[in-house]
Write a protein that holds these residues in place. Structure first.
Motif, PDB file in Angstrom:
ATOM      1  N   SER A  44      37.671  53.739  29.848  1.00 42.62           N
ATOM      2  CA  SER A  44      36.879  53.381  28.537  1.00 42.62           C
ATOM      3  C   SER A  44      35.662  53.675  28.512  1.00 42.62           C
ATOM      4  O   SER A  44      34.973  54.413  29.545  1.00 42.62           O
ATOM      5  CB  SER A  44      36.957  51.634  28.933  1.00 42.62           C
ATOM      6  N   LYS A  45      34.956  53.162  27.595  1.00 43.40           N
ATOM      7  CA  LYS A  45      33.606  53.720  27.486  1.00 43.40           C
ATOM      8  C   LYS A  45      32.689  53.033  28.459  1.00 43.40           C
ATOM      9  O   LYS A  45      31.661  53.595  28.846  1.00 43.40           O
ATOM     10  CB  LYS A  45      32.944  53.133  26.034  1.00 43.40           C
ATOM     11  N   ARG A  46      32.923  51.732  28.788  1.00 39.70           N
ATOM     12  CA  ARG A  46      32.066  51.089  29.959  1.00 39.70           C
ATOM     13  C   ARG A  46      32.264  51.839  31.322  1.00 39.70           C
ATOM     14  O   ARG A  46      31.043  52.052  31.979  1.00 39.70           O
ATOM     15  CB  ARG A  46      32.827  49.624  30.013  1.00 39.70           C
ATOM     16  N   TRP A  47      33.569  52.221  31.637  1.00 40.05           N
ATOM     17  CA  TRP A  47      33.531  53.062  32.953  1.00 40.05           C
ATOM     18  C   TRP A  47      32.886  54.435  32.816  1.00 40.05           C
ATOM     19  O   TRP A  47      32.349  54.592  33.768  1.00 40.05           O
ATOM     20  CB  TRP A  47      35.208  52.922  33.270  1.00 40.05           C
ATOM     21  N   PHE A  48      33.069  54.855  31.517  1.00 38.55           N
ATOM     22  CA  PHE A  48      32.112  56.182  31.429  1.00 38.55           C
ATOM     23  C   PHE A  48      30.886  55.978  31.536  1.00 38.55           C
ATOM     24  O   PHE A  48      30.209  56.983  32.315  1.00 38.55           O
ATOM     25  CB  PHE A  48      32.578  56.936  30.261  1.00 38.55           C
ATOM     26  N   ILE A  49      30.068  54.867  30.982  1.00 37.53           N
ATOM     27  CA  ILE A  49      28.805  54.823  31.134  1.00 37.53           C
ATOM     28  C   ILE A  49      28.395  54.510  32.712  1.00 37.53           C
ATOM     29  O   ILE A  49      27.273  55.020  33.337  1.00 37.53           O
ATOM     30  CB  ILE A  49      28.248  53.766  30.371  1.00 37.53           C
ATOM     31  N   LEU A  50      29.239  53.651  33.399  1.00 35.82           N
ATOM     32  CA  LEU A  50      28.967  53.407  34.762  1.00 35.82           C
ATOM     33  C   LEU A  50      29.165  54.469  35.874  1.00 35.82           C
ATOM     34  O   LEU A  50      28.158  54.848  36.374  1.00 35.82           O
ATOM     35  CB  LEU A  50      29.907  52.157  35.148  1.00 35.82           C
ATOM     36  N   ILE A  51      30.106  55.315  35.569  1.00 33.38           N
ATOM     37  CA  ILE A  51      30.284  56.478  36.543  1.00 33.38           C
ATOM     38  C   ILE A  51      29.309  57.535  36.293  1.00 33.38           C
ATOM     39  O   ILE A  51      28.914  58.239  37.149  1.00 33.38           O
ATOM     40  CB  ILE A  51      31.651  56.862  36.400  1.00 33.38           C
ATOM     41  N   SER A  52      28.924  57.790  34.945  1.00 28.16           N
ATOM     42  CA  SER A  52      27.845  58.880  34.577  1.00 28.16           C
ATOM     43  C   SER A  52      26.502  58.409  34.876  1.00 28.16           C
ATOM     44  O   SER A  52      25.458  59.378  34.973  1.00 28.16           O
ATOM     45  CB  SER A  52      27.966  59.044  32.975  1.00 28.16           C
ATOM     46  N   ASP A  53      26.197  57.128  35.264  1.00 34.69           N
ATOM     47  CA  ASP A  53      24.922  56.748  35.646  1.00 34.69           C
ATOM     48  C   ASP A  53      24.404  57.486  36.874  1.00 34.69           C
ATOM     49  O   ASP A  53      24.864  57.320  37.895  1.00 34.69           O
ATOM     50  CB  ASP A  53      24.708  55.432  35.718  1.00 34.69           C
ATOM     51  N   PRO A  54      23.314  58.076  36.791  1.00 37.18           N
ATOM     52  CA  PRO A  54      22.782  58.973  38.278  1.00 37.18           C
ATOM     53  C   PRO A  54      22.765  57.697  39.226  1.00 37.18           C
ATOM     54  O   PRO A  54      22.787  58.263  40.338  1.00 37.18           O
ATOM     55  CB  PRO A  54      21.465  59.360  37.889  1.00 37.18           C
ATOM     56  N   PHE A  55      22.456  56.694  39.089  1.00 41.65           N
ATOM     57  CA  PHE A  55      22.389  55.571  39.916  1.00 41.65           C
ATOM     58  C   PHE A  55      23.650  55.501  40.785  1.00 41.65           C
ATOM     59  O   PHE A  55      23.845  55.444  42.133  1.00 41.65           O
ATOM     60  CB  PHE A  55      22.109  54.184  39.390  1.00 41.65           C
TER      61      PHE A  55
END
Length: 395
Positions: A44-55
């Motif tokens: 999902s878009k949400r999972w993509f954003i979370l995993i792609s975050d450098p944090f």
């Protein structure tokens, strides 16, 4: 009807994560094997954003380093340097020698995702750096290079080098989101003390050619020993003068190749290699006699600038392995050659011995068979980075 409703409910449970806060979903994702995490970016878009975050990457790396103490997952990979035809078909796609890490898929480690992978001529692994591999289609006349991350099956093809050279010494450095590939001829027989050095940089996206100084006129690089990146420089074993040839690509005031001394009391001209164990630069050799007693020796470089070596181990084979190998090795006819150093353990080395790949503990003198029917003399210790290195796209 009930069965259809149950499947619809299961699908809804799998898809609807809106009630799960970001912090909890992050905690769940960080406990998954890293090779699966990159696949889950597509959920999902949400999972993509979370995993792609450098944090997320920093948290994952911290957790891995804490759980592993000081050791990162690693393995020994078959390099397949030469155009051999004696390798059994069952081993062609098997790139792995050890089986201790879940991040290496079973039954074998494969580079089949690369565009060039023939069963009669497997792709060659030339070097590794920061979790990436440098590969090529051929050993001689190299022109098609690939940089890949085998864990997440990401790859990029480099532009072809500007000049065709039959045999080259190749180095690979990946650091701070940037990588470089360096190559030059493995031998020099000409009257000039300069040579042509070619460098590909991800910052420019192009090959750059330069004429650099060479410390000797008739050097010859030992290509069956992997290049070692240490202290900011690349290191190759030089055969003809029994030296180490080094190159620092970022030393603008002192360009060119340089010579580094090997231990004064070294003996082997053929059965030797360089490596790094727990951040220490080491030299590993087996005395090159084919029958009877011989020595295994390991030195550590105690002072890099002064080129001072310290002998760590000297072991005579004749008295240490008789009982361990009777079951599969003839006592009166055996051949031993060094293959790799353990990247995290000082005491463990890997050897080719009687058609097998064996690990040997220099402290306890214990020998273990790792792989039988061993056909390759070329191994590479491949260490994963705590968080998979994505390949920078050349500008």
């Amino acid at each position: 009807m009930a069965e259809t409703s149950q499947k619809a409910l299961q699908q809804q449970i799998l898809i609807d994560d809106s009630s799960i806060p970001d912090w909890l979903l992050t905690e769940i994702l960080q406990r998954l094997p890293v090779k699966h995490i990159f696949k889950f970016k597509c959920v999902s878009k949400r999972w993509f954003i979370l995993i792609s975050d450098p944090f997320f990457a920093r948290l994952y790396s911290t957790r891995i380093n804490t759980s592993l103490s000081t050791s990162q997952p690693w393995n020994l990979l078959f390099r397949y340097l030469y155009e051999v035809r004696i390798v059994p078909s069952s081993m062609i796609d098997t790139r792995i020698a050890l089986k201790q890490s879940q991040d290496f898929s079973s039954p074998g480690f494969s580079l089949n995702f690369l565009p060039y992978s023939k069963h009669d001529c497997p792709i060659k692994i030339l070097a590794s750096s920061n979790g990436l591999l440098l590969c090529c289609e051929t050993f001689y006349w190299q022109k098609n290079y690939y940089i890949c991350n085998p864990l997440i099956q990401q790859w990029i093809a480099l532009p072809k080098p500007p000049k065709a050279i039959k045999s080259v010494a190749v180095g690979f450095i990946c650091k701070d989101g940037h990588y470089e590939v360096i190559r030059f001829p493995t031998a020099n027989y000409g009257p000039s003390n300069t040579l042509r050095l070619e460098t590909f940089s991800s910052e420019t996206g192009k090959w750059h050619c330069s004429i650099v100084n060479c410390p000797v006129l008739d050097y010859y690089i030992k290509t069956d020993s992997p290049v070692v990146h240490y202290n900011g420089s690349l290191h190759w074993l030089e055969f003809r003068h029994s030296k180490i040839i080094t190159y620092d690509p970022h030393n603008g005031t002192n360009t060119g190749l340089h010579l580094m001394n090997l231990p004064d009391d070294k003996q082997s001209e053929h059965l030797s290699l360089l490596g790094v164990s727990r951040g220490r630069f080491r030299y590993f050799e087996v005395t090159d006699t084919c029958f009877g007693p011989r020595d295994l020796r390991v030195w550590v470089l105690s002072d890099y600038d002064a080129q001072r070596w310290c002998l760590e181990y000297r072991i005579k084979f004749s008295g240490s392995w008789i009982d361990e190998v009777n079951e599969f090795i003839p006592k009166d006819n055996f051949y031993i050659f060094p293959l790799a150093l353990h990247p995290h353990e000082f005491d463990i080395v890997y050897l080719g011995y009687g058609g097998c790949l064996v690990s040997y503990n220099l402290g306890t003198r214990k020998l273990d068979v790792v792989h039988r029917n061993f056909y390759s003399h070329q191994l590479l210790a491949f260490v994963f980075s705590p968080w998979p290195t994505t390949i920078p796209q050349p500008f």
